[in-house]
Design an enzyme around this catalytic site. Structure first.
Site, PDB file in Angstrom:
ATOM      1  N   SER A 266       0.804  -1.219   0.000  1.00 11.16           N
ATOM      2  CA  SER A 266       0.000   0.000   0.000  1.00 11.16           C
ATOM      3  C   SER A 266       0.839   1.270   0.000  1.00 11.16           C
ATOM      4  O   SER A 266       0.444   2.280  -0.593  1.00 11.16           O
ATOM      5  CB  SER A 266      -0.949   0.000   1.208  1.00 11.16           C
ATOM      6  OG  SER A 266      -1.859  -1.071   1.126  1.00 11.16           O
TER       7      SER A 266
ATOM      8  N   HIS B  81       0.372   4.194   4.443  1.00 14.41           N
ATOM      9  CA  HIS B  81      -0.321   4.902   3.370  1.00 14.41           C
ATOM     10  C   HIS B  81       0.134   6.358   3.291  1.00 14.41           C
ATOM     11  O   HIS B  81       0.467   6.864   2.214  1.00 14.41           O
ATOM     12  CB  HIS B  81      -1.829   4.841   3.594  1.00 14.41           C
ATOM     13  CG  HIS B  81      -2.394   3.464   3.470  1.00 14.41           C
ATOM     14  ND1 HIS B  81      -3.744   3.194   3.543  1.00 14.41           N
ATOM     15  CD2 HIS B  81      -1.792   2.263   3.274  1.00 14.41           C
ATOM     16  CE1 HIS B  81      -3.951   1.896   3.397  1.00 14.41           C
ATOM     17  NE2 HIS B  81      -2.777   1.312   3.244  1.00 14.41           N
TER      18      HIS B  81
END
Length: 204
Positions: free
Chosen positions: A109, A155
């Protein structure tokens, strides 16, 4: 990237092989005081995904296929690989500073968010409409913050790092600027390494 990640995921599914444990990341692996100094996991974390839900790897690989192909066609394969790896490292550095050092994380991610940031920077540079992309990033970030099982730290770290890398790439597009581009990218990696080294000796 997709092929390698899918192959690793299949290996993760083999009982007793221990692939997930060997490649996942936690801040403790970057802090010698915890007794297991394995900083390479800051990169290998992008190869392993949650085996409890297929949606983790499916969504990441879908984003990588849809967004990655476009970004790679715009910046070239070599720069794409550099972007992917540096964004992964940036995500891991954020995990190192902002998450519990004993909390393991898995997934690509950080790299995916780096690609999203890059697509945004390139679109803005070319005068494209980025409203939809901003909404997409915003929704995903909100989902990251409200879902306990998701590493929002990776993230955010990947997004910021990918954005910085993208700015360097769009500001040094000419062949004559290649050395400058390499030096700036190396500087980004250097800063991330220094931050990792600093955190490894801090106790907070």
């Amino acid at each position: 990237m997709i092929t390698i990640t899918l192959l690793v995921f299949l290996l993760q599914l083999i009982p007793g092989l221990g692939v997930t444990n060997a490649l996942q990341y936690a801040g403790a692996y970057s802090i010698p005081a915890f007794g297991s100094f394995e900083p390479w996991r800051m990169i290998t974390v992008s190869l392993v995904h949650s085996t409890s839900s297929p949606f983790h790897i499916l969504f990441n690989m879908l984003f990588l296929w849809l967004m990655g192909r476009q970004v790679e066609s715009l910046i070239g394969t070599g720069k794409f690989v550099a972007l992917y790896l540096i964004s992964t490292l940036g995500g891991s550095v954020a995990v190192l500073f902002l998450a519990s050092p004993l909390q393991p994380v898995v997934g690509a991610s950080g790299a995916i968010y780096g690609l999203l940031a890059t697509f945004f920077v390139i679109a803005r540079k070319s005068g494209g409409n980025t409203t939809g992309l901003v909404i997409l990033i915003g929704i995903n970030l909100v989902f990251s913050f409200v879902t306990a099982s998701i590493s929002w730290q990776a993230h955010v770290g990947g997004l910021i790092t990918g954005g910085v890398v993208a700015l360097i790439l769009v500001q040094t597009p000419r062949r004559s600027q290649r050395n400058q581009q390499i030096a700036l990218l190396a500087a980004v990696v250097g800063v991330l390494i220094v931050l990792t080294a600093l955190r490894s000796v801090l106790t907070f």
